[in-house]
Motif scaffolding. Structure first.
Motif, PDB file in Angstrom:
ATOM      1  N   VAL A  36       0.832  -1.198   0.000  1.00 21.83           N
ATOM      2  CA  VAL A  36       0.000   0.000   0.000  1.00 21.83           C
ATOM      3  C   VAL A  36       0.873   1.258   0.000  1.00 21.83           C
ATOM      4  CG1 VAL A  36      -1.636   1.346   1.363  1.00 21.83           C
ATOM      5  CG2 VAL A  36      -2.006  -1.104   1.034  1.00 21.83           C
ATOM      6  N   ALA A  37       1.913   1.245   0.828  1.00 27.26           N
ATOM      7  CA  ALA A  37       2.815   2.405   0.862  1.00 27.26           C
ATOM      8  C   ALA A  37       3.471   2.628  -0.508  1.00 27.26           C
ATOM      9  CB  ALA A  37       3.870   2.203   1.944  1.00 27.26           C
ATOM     10  N   SER A  38       3.918   1.566  -1.145  1.00 20.30           N
ATOM     11  CA  SER A  38       4.544   1.690  -2.476  1.00 20.30           C
ATOM     12  C   SER A  38       3.539   2.188  -3.506  1.00 20.30           C
ATOM     13  CB  SER A  38       5.126   0.343  -2.910  1.00 20.30           C
ATOM     14  OG  SER A  38       6.110  -0.085  -2.007  1.00 20.30           O
ATOM     15  N   TYR A  39       2.284   1.678  -3.407  1.00 15.73           N
ATOM     16  CA  TYR A  39       1.237   2.099  -4.339  1.00 15.73           C
ATOM     17  C   TYR A  39       0.963   3.594  -4.199  1.00 15.73           C
ATOM     18  CZ  TYR A  39      -3.374   2.300  -6.570  1.00 15.73           C
ATOM     19  OH  TYR A  39      -4.410   2.630  -7.368  1.00 15.73           O
ATOM     20  N   ASN A  40       0.823   4.077  -2.977  1.00 15.85           N
ATOM     21  CA  ASN A  40       0.571   5.502  -2.752  1.00 15.85           C
ATOM     22  C   ASN A  40       1.750   6.354  -3.212  1.00 15.85           C
ATOM     23  OD1 ASN A  40      -1.941   4.957  -1.714  1.00 15.85           O
ATOM     24  ND2 ASN A  40      -1.245   4.877   0.413  1.00 15.85           N
ATOM     25  N   LYS A  41       2.971   5.886  -2.966  1.00 15.74           N
ATOM     26  CA  LYS A  41       4.156   6.618  -3.399  1.00 15.74           C
ATOM     27  C   LYS A  41       4.194   6.744  -4.931  1.00 15.74           C
ATOM     28  CE  LYS A  41       9.200   6.375  -3.378  1.00 15.74           C
ATOM     29  NZ  LYS A  41      10.367   5.622  -2.919  1.00 15.74           N
ATOM     30  N   ALA A  42       3.875   5.652  -5.631  1.00 16.92           N
ATOM     31  CA  ALA A  42       3.861   5.693  -7.098  1.00 16.92           C
ATOM     32  C   ALA A  42       2.775   6.639  -7.612  1.00 16.92           C
ATOM     33  CB  ALA A  42       3.656   4.280  -7.664  1.00 16.92           C
ATOM     34  N   GLN A  43       1.595   6.633  -6.947  1.00 14.62           N
ATOM     35  CA  GLN A  43       0.535   7.542  -7.359  1.00 14.62           C
ATOM     36  C   GLN A  43       0.968   9.002  -7.215  1.00 14.62           C
ATOM     37  OE1 GLN A  43      -2.024   6.970  -9.000  1.00 14.62           O
ATOM     38  NE2 GLN A  43      -3.558   5.610  -8.105  1.00 14.62           N
ATOM     39  N   LEU A  44       1.613   9.321  -6.102  1.00 13.86           N
ATOM     40  CA  LEU A  44       2.044  10.708  -5.867  1.00 13.86           C
ATOM     41  C   LEU A  44       3.162  11.113  -6.833  1.00 13.86           C
ATOM     42  CD1 LEU A  44       1.963  10.847  -1.980  1.00 13.86           C
ATOM     43  CD2 LEU A  44       0.371  11.910  -3.571  1.00 13.86           C
ATOM     44  N   GLU A  97       5.996   4.599 -17.514  1.00 13.14           N
ATOM     45  CA  GLU A  97       6.680   3.659 -16.613  1.00 13.14           C
ATOM     46  C   GLU A  97       6.044   3.674 -15.234  1.00 13.14           C
ATOM     47  OE1 GLU A  97      10.747   4.504 -16.171  1.00 13.14           O
ATOM     48  OE2 GLU A  97      11.151   2.830 -14.834  1.00 13.14           O
ATOM     49  N   VAL A  98       5.693   4.884 -14.744  1.00 13.39           N
ATOM     50  CA  VAL A  98       5.040   4.974 -13.426  1.00 13.39           C
ATOM     51  C   VAL A  98       3.655   4.340 -13.483  1.00 13.39           C
ATOM     52  CG1 VAL A  98       4.196   6.579 -11.678  1.00 13.39           C
ATOM     53  CG2 VAL A  98       6.358   7.017 -12.834  1.00 13.39           C
ATOM     54  N   ASP A  99       2.933   4.536 -14.618  1.00 14.01           N
ATOM     55  CA  ASP A  99       1.611   3.901 -14.765  1.00 14.01           C
ATOM     56  C   ASP A  99       1.715   2.380 -14.651  1.00 14.01           C
ATOM     57  OD1 ASP A  99       0.582   6.371 -15.088  1.00 14.01           O
ATOM     58  OD2 ASP A  99       0.362   6.275 -17.279  1.00 14.01           O
ATOM     59  N   GLY A 100       2.774   1.855 -15.262  1.00 13.94           N
ATOM     60  CA  GLY A 100       2.972   0.403 -15.171  1.00 13.94           C
ATOM     61  C   GLY A 100       3.232  -0.041 -13.742  1.00 13.94           C
ATOM     62  N   GLN A 101       4.009   0.756 -13.017  1.00 15.58           N
ATOM     63  CA  GLN A 101       4.284   0.416 -11.608  1.00 15.58           C
ATOM     64  C   GLN A 101       2.991   0.450 -10.799  1.00 15.58           C
ATOM     65  OE1 GLN A 101       7.254   3.130 -10.272  1.00 15.58           O
ATOM     66  NE2 GLN A 101       8.867   2.343 -11.636  1.00 15.58           N
ATOM     67  N   VAL A 102       2.144   1.486 -11.059  1.00 16.98           N
ATOM     68  CA  VAL A 102       0.873   1.596 -10.314  1.00 16.98           C
ATOM     69  C   VAL A 102      -0.006   0.376 -10.569  1.00 16.98           C
ATOM     70  CG1 VAL A 102      -1.259   2.924 -10.156  1.00 16.98           C
ATOM     71  CG2 VAL A 102       0.930   4.115 -10.228  1.00 16.98           C
ATOM     72  N   GLU A 103      -0.130  -0.009 -11.828  1.00 18.28           N
ATOM     73  CA  GLU A 103      -0.998  -1.164 -12.149  1.00 18.28           C
ATOM     74  C   GLU A 103      -0.456  -2.442 -11.548  1.00 18.28           C
ATOM     75  OE1 GLU A 103      -3.863  -1.172 -13.430  1.00 18.28           O
ATOM     76  OE2 GLU A 103      -4.107  -3.332 -13.573  1.00 18.28           O
ATOM     77  N   LYS A 104       0.858  -2.604 -11.596  1.00 15.32           N
ATOM     78  CA  LYS A 104       1.455  -3.812 -11.033  1.00 15.32           C
ATOM     79  C   LYS A 104       1.236  -3.884  -9.531  1.00 15.32           C
ATOM     80  CE  LYS A 104       5.871  -6.266 -10.778  1.00 15.32           C
ATOM     81  NZ  LYS A 104       7.287  -6.228 -11.165  1.00 15.32           N
ATOM     82  N   LEU A 105       1.394  -2.735  -8.832  1.00 17.97           N
ATOM     83  CA  LEU A 105       1.179  -2.708  -7.379  1.00 17.97           C
ATOM     84  C   LEU A 105      -0.291  -2.925  -7.035  1.00 17.97           C
ATOM     85  CD1 LEU A 105       3.516   0.282  -6.487  1.00 17.97           C
ATOM     86  CD2 LEU A 105       3.858  -2.107  -5.826  1.00 17.97           C
ATOM     87  N   ARG A 106      -1.206  -2.368  -7.845  1.00 16.38           N
ATOM     88  CA  ARG A 106      -2.648  -2.564  -7.592  1.00 16.38           C
ATOM     89  C   ARG A 106      -3.020  -4.042  -7.699  1.00 16.38           C
ATOM     90  NH1 ARG A 106      -7.572  -2.685 -10.272  1.00 16.38           N
ATOM     91  NH2 ARG A 106      -6.533  -2.855 -12.258  1.00 16.38           N
ATOM     92  N   THR A 107      -2.465  -4.701  -8.699  1.00 17.84           N
ATOM     93  CA  THR A 107      -2.744  -6.139  -8.863  1.00 17.84           C
ATOM     94  C   THR A 107      -2.184  -6.929  -7.687  1.00 17.84           C
ATOM     95  OG1 THR A 107      -2.634  -5.830 -11.254  1.00 17.84           O
ATOM     96  CG2 THR A 107      -2.464  -8.077 -10.422  1.00 17.84           C
ATOM     97  N   SER A 108      -0.971  -6.546  -7.239  1.00 14.78           N
ATOM     98  CA  SER A 108      -0.352  -7.267  -6.115  1.00 14.78           C
ATOM     99  C   SER A 108      -1.162  -7.067  -4.836  1.00 14.78           C
ATOM    100  CB  SER A 108       1.079  -6.782  -5.923  1.00 14.78           C
ATOM    101  OG  SER A 108       1.849  -7.005  -7.077  1.00 14.78           O
ATOM    102  N   ILE A 109      -1.655  -5.828  -4.617  1.00 11.10           N
ATOM    103  CA  ILE A 109      -2.447  -5.565  -3.402  1.00 11.10           C
ATOM    104  C   ILE A 109      -3.723  -6.401  -3.412  1.00 11.10           C
ATOM    105  CG2 ILE A 109      -3.777  -3.783  -2.187  1.00 11.10           C
ATOM    106  CD1 ILE A 109      -1.665  -1.781  -3.092  1.00 11.10           C
TER     107      ILE A 109
END
Length: 810
Positions: A359-367, A386-398
């Motif tokens: 969750v912390a990583s997801y919020n950091k990527a969003q900001l 690249e950041v969009d990809g990180q956000v989607e990957k973290l959302r799926t993991s969460i």
């Protein structure tokens, strides 16, 4: 043919090896006026450039970007859950500092849409807000179009605009086609040349100023940034940098407060929904107790209810965890929330380290994505993608982690419920209504727990929002620097001097490289070892024969020195035949032959000059003598009386001339006649010196035919006329002994400063005029400037006298 040449005439290899910086200096110093003129023109250009160029000033400051920021009243766990504790990307912060939106805030705060200029006679100077007035815009007619206003003062308080007749005062509302403005009095006294005010739209002005920024880390790996910009006014640059650093700090605080406001809005919505549900179940609980008079039911069944209560407590805790997990999963599953400003509202009490980290990583990527988009980085930019990809990957993991948590929690609830069945069996004896009351109570406790949790988070976030601090700090503020960085006067002047020296030097060097004519004695000596008998300077006399008993001109003395040097070639022979030739026409064979004959005759030796250049005879015409029978008449057999055809030169004792005669159609074949042997036998018998003026050896074969009669050869090389490649022909004649005892005479030597150290005049006679009483001076003809002055009769005006020209005596 064996030669015995005095070493005096051999090329001095030591002299050739002595060419050094001094030689180059003397070679170029003769062009000193050209260098001085070139440097003067370059310095004039530098002066004009410095006079017209507007100075540019540099402003600089520094600030530090802090990596970790924590709000007051919030612990590390809370920061980790809500995603506010994030490491700064220095490169991203640099892009934000250079972004147009941030600079536009600076432009609006400092009113930089207006630029003020003092109009000078040569250039206009940016006076920023340091002039006698400032402009306040009440209304802009077209805010997307730039415009200018010219202002001319006609007094200390009155002025005209755009050269119109209307007169205005300070503080008066002025309406123009560009809008409505008020001119307010500022510092200083108005100037005489007028002023100009330029207005630019804020986006355009921010683009200009942001492009002038240079931001670099002071030391790699640290958060300290050096900020620099170049502007037309030092105070303007200092104000922009200071305000930029202040606005960046304010911007970072605003971003943090915005994040807290979004969290508070989310929690408020959840509290409203949970509060309504809690009120509903609490009313239901009270109504049920009142209706069935079950106020003491718990005390009655306390012995059985303890077990059920413990089970229910565990089930309630797990249900809360399950509800939170479902809520988070639903929030993440909703595509509307994929790239919104709202961050994931933490795990809300779910004790799972992996989930908290995700969750912390997801919020950091969003900001981080929000910062890039706010910094005018396009959504299609690879960095944003690249950041969009990180956000989607973290959302799926969460979501995957939440599914695992829900499955584990469900299994735990089932297990606890099985243990609670024991207590329930004991309660079966109790009335059914008591059981219903217990169920309602469990719902009340569930909603009370959720309401308490969100209330605590709301208060913590509010406290954090009230204590936000910027993530940057100004280290060194910017101060005006009155010393311009461009143009640098000394550098420009030095560059002008170097260019002024380089251009003529390059021109001279190229001309020397491309010059294929003989210029110096060195040009000859570096190609051939043929001895140089002497040098003959340029004569300004109108007569061909410059040698006489009374002549003491420089050229006459040079012929006398050649006569002295010639004895080393002839080895004091009493009778000799001398052949004079050259590479091609125009090198002065007839001129040298005539004067060599005269100087030898002055030594008391009976000398005859043979006009053997049958194709282009010039000896008689140079002496002013008429043509008559001559060599060709004798060779074709029309006469046998050589003595009758030989004529004395008037005024020159012991000097005689045998003319060419009529020009034959076949001169080369004529020279093969046997009568030529008889002619030379007779001439050697009756004359001490026989001088043969023959055709150029590089063009026809006459000289090669006549060389068998000669004791030595005088080979003419003319300065600025003979090609360097033809010196190789002389060397071939010398090395192969094709011509007898070849010696070079350099003709028509002109005084050129720079060649004196190693060039002409090696033997002490070679240069110019004005050596006391040694030489009589020949006055050179007027140059171009003198001729112009003579025609305009300006000599008297300048007090100049006409130089008297003296010819060499005959």
């Amino acid at each position: 043919m064996e030669e015995h040449i005095n070493p005096h005439f051999n090329p001095a290899k030591n002299d050739l090896s002595n060419l050094s910086f001094r030689d180059l200096f003397y070679k170029y110093v003769r062009f000193l006026p050209v260098f001085i003129l070139s440097v003067a023109i370059a310095l004039l250009g530098a002066y004009l450039y410095l006079r017209w160029t507007v100075p540019v000033y540099s402003a600089s400051g520094s600030m530090v970007i802090k990596n970790d920021q924590t709000g007051g009243g919030r612990d590390d766990k809370f920061d980790e859950l809500f995603g506010n504790n994030r490491n700064q990307n220095i490169q991203s912060e640099i892009e934000i500092l250079k972004s147009r939106p941030l600079m536009q805030r600076v432009v609006n705060k400092l009113n930089l849409q207006f630029s003020y200029y003092a109009i000078g006679k040569v250039k206009s100077i940016n006076i920023y807000t340091q002039g006698p007035f400032i402009v306040r815009a009440l209304q802009i007619a077209d805010s997307s179009r730039a415009f200018s206003i010219k202002l001319k003062f006609i007094g200390s308080d009155q002025f005209r605009i755009d050269e119109k007749a209307a007169v205005y005062r300070f503080g008066q509302e002025i309406k123009t086609e560009n809008g409505v403005f008020v001119f307010e009095k500022n510092l200083g006294t108005p100037g005489d040349n007028g002023y100009r005010v330029d207005w630019l739209p804020a986006p355009a002005a921010s683009g200009i100023y942001s492009s002038a920024l240079t931001i670099l880390p002071k030391t790699p790996g640290t958060g300290i940034l050096n900020i620099n910009m170049q502007v037309l006014n030092p105070q303007l640059g200092a104000d922009i940098l200071n305000k930029l650093m202040e606005e960046y700090s304010a911007y970072s605080v605003e971003q943090k407060k915005l994040s807290s406001e979004q969290i508070l809005a989310f929690i408020a919505g959840r509290l409203n929904d949970i509060g309504e549900k809690l009120d509903s179940v609490q009313r239901m609980y009270l109504d049920f107790q009142t209706r069935y008079n079950l106020i003491d039911a718990e005390t009655q069944s306390s012995s059985y209810f303890d077990l059920i209560s413990e089970s229910d407590k565990i089930v309630n805790e797990q249900n809360i965890k399950l509800n939170v997990a479902q809520m988070l999963d639903a929030y993440l599953a909703d595509k509307k929330n994929e790239f919104t400003r709202v961050v994931v509202p933490s795990t809300l009490g779910i004790e799972d380290a992996t989930l908290n980290e995700l969750v912390a990583s997801y919020n950091k990527a969003q900001l981080e994505r929000k910062q890039l988009v706010d910094g005018n980085v396009p959504v299609a930019n690879p960095v944003v993608k690249e950041v969009d990809g990180q956000v989607e990957k973290l959302r799926t993991s969460i979501r995957e982690n939440l599914r695992n948590i829900k499955a584990a929690t469900g299994e735990l609830v089932k297990d606890v419920k099985r243990r609670g069945l024991v207590g329930e069996e004991q309660l079966r004896a109790m009335p059914e209504k008591v059981k219903e009351l217990a169920e309602i109570k469990r719902q009340v406790e569930t909603y009370q727990g959720l309401f308490k949790l969100f209330t605590e988070k709301k208060e913590e976030t509010a406290i954090s929002m009230a204590s936000e601090i910027p993530n940057s700090e100004i280290i060194d503020r910017s101060y005006p620097n009155s010393q311009p960085v461009s143009p640098q006067n000394r550098t420009i002047q030095l560059l002008a001097i170097l260019i002024g020296l380089a251009i003529p030097a390059l021109f001279i060097f190229v001309s020397e490289v491309l010059n294929d004519k003989v210029t110096t004695r060195f040009d000859i000596e570096k190609i051939t070892q043929t001895p140089i008998l002497g040098e003959i300077g340029h004569s300004y006399s109108d007569d061909t024969l410059v040698v006489s008993k009374t002549t003491r001109s420089m050229v006459a003395e040079q012929f006398r020195i050649i006569r002295s040097n010639l004895q080393y070639v002839l080895h004091k022979k009493t009778k000799a035949v001398i052949l004079t030739t050259s590479s091609f026409s125009g090198e002065g064979k007839s001129y040298v032959s005539t004067n060599m004959g005269a100087v030898l005759a002055l030594a008391g030796r009976k000398t005859v000059i043979l006009e053997f250049d049958i194709r282009k005879p010039k000896v008689l015409s140079g002496l002013g003598m008429s043509k008559g029978p001559g060599i060709t008449n004798y060779l074709v057999g029309r006469t046998n009386d050589l003595a009758a055809m030989i004529r004395p030169v008037e005024g020159h004792e012991n000097l005689f001339v045998l003319g060419c005669g009529p020009v034959p159609p076949n001169p080369s074949e004529l020279l093969l006649d046997p009568r030529l042997d008889q002619m030379f036998d007779w001439l050697k018998e009756h004359y001490d010196i026989v001088l043969i003026d023959t055709a150029p050896v590089g063009m026809v074969s006459d000289a090669m035919t006549l060389c068998k009669y000669a004791d030595c050869t005088l080979y003419l090389v003319r300065q600025g006329h003979t090609f360097k490649k033809q010196i190789a022909l002389i060397d071939e004649f010398y090395q192969a002994n094709k011509l007898p005892k070849v010696s070079i005479i350099i003709n028509d030597v002109k005084l050129k400063p720079g060649y004196g150290y190693y060039g002409y005049g090696r033997y002490g006679y070679g240069y110019g005029y004005g050596y006391g009483s040694y030489y009589e001076e020949e006055t050179a003809p007027d140059n171009f400037i003198e001729r112009v002055l003579s025609r305009l009769e300006l000599r008297k005006f300048f007090g100049l006298k006409k130089k008297k020209k003296r010819k060499a005596e005959k």
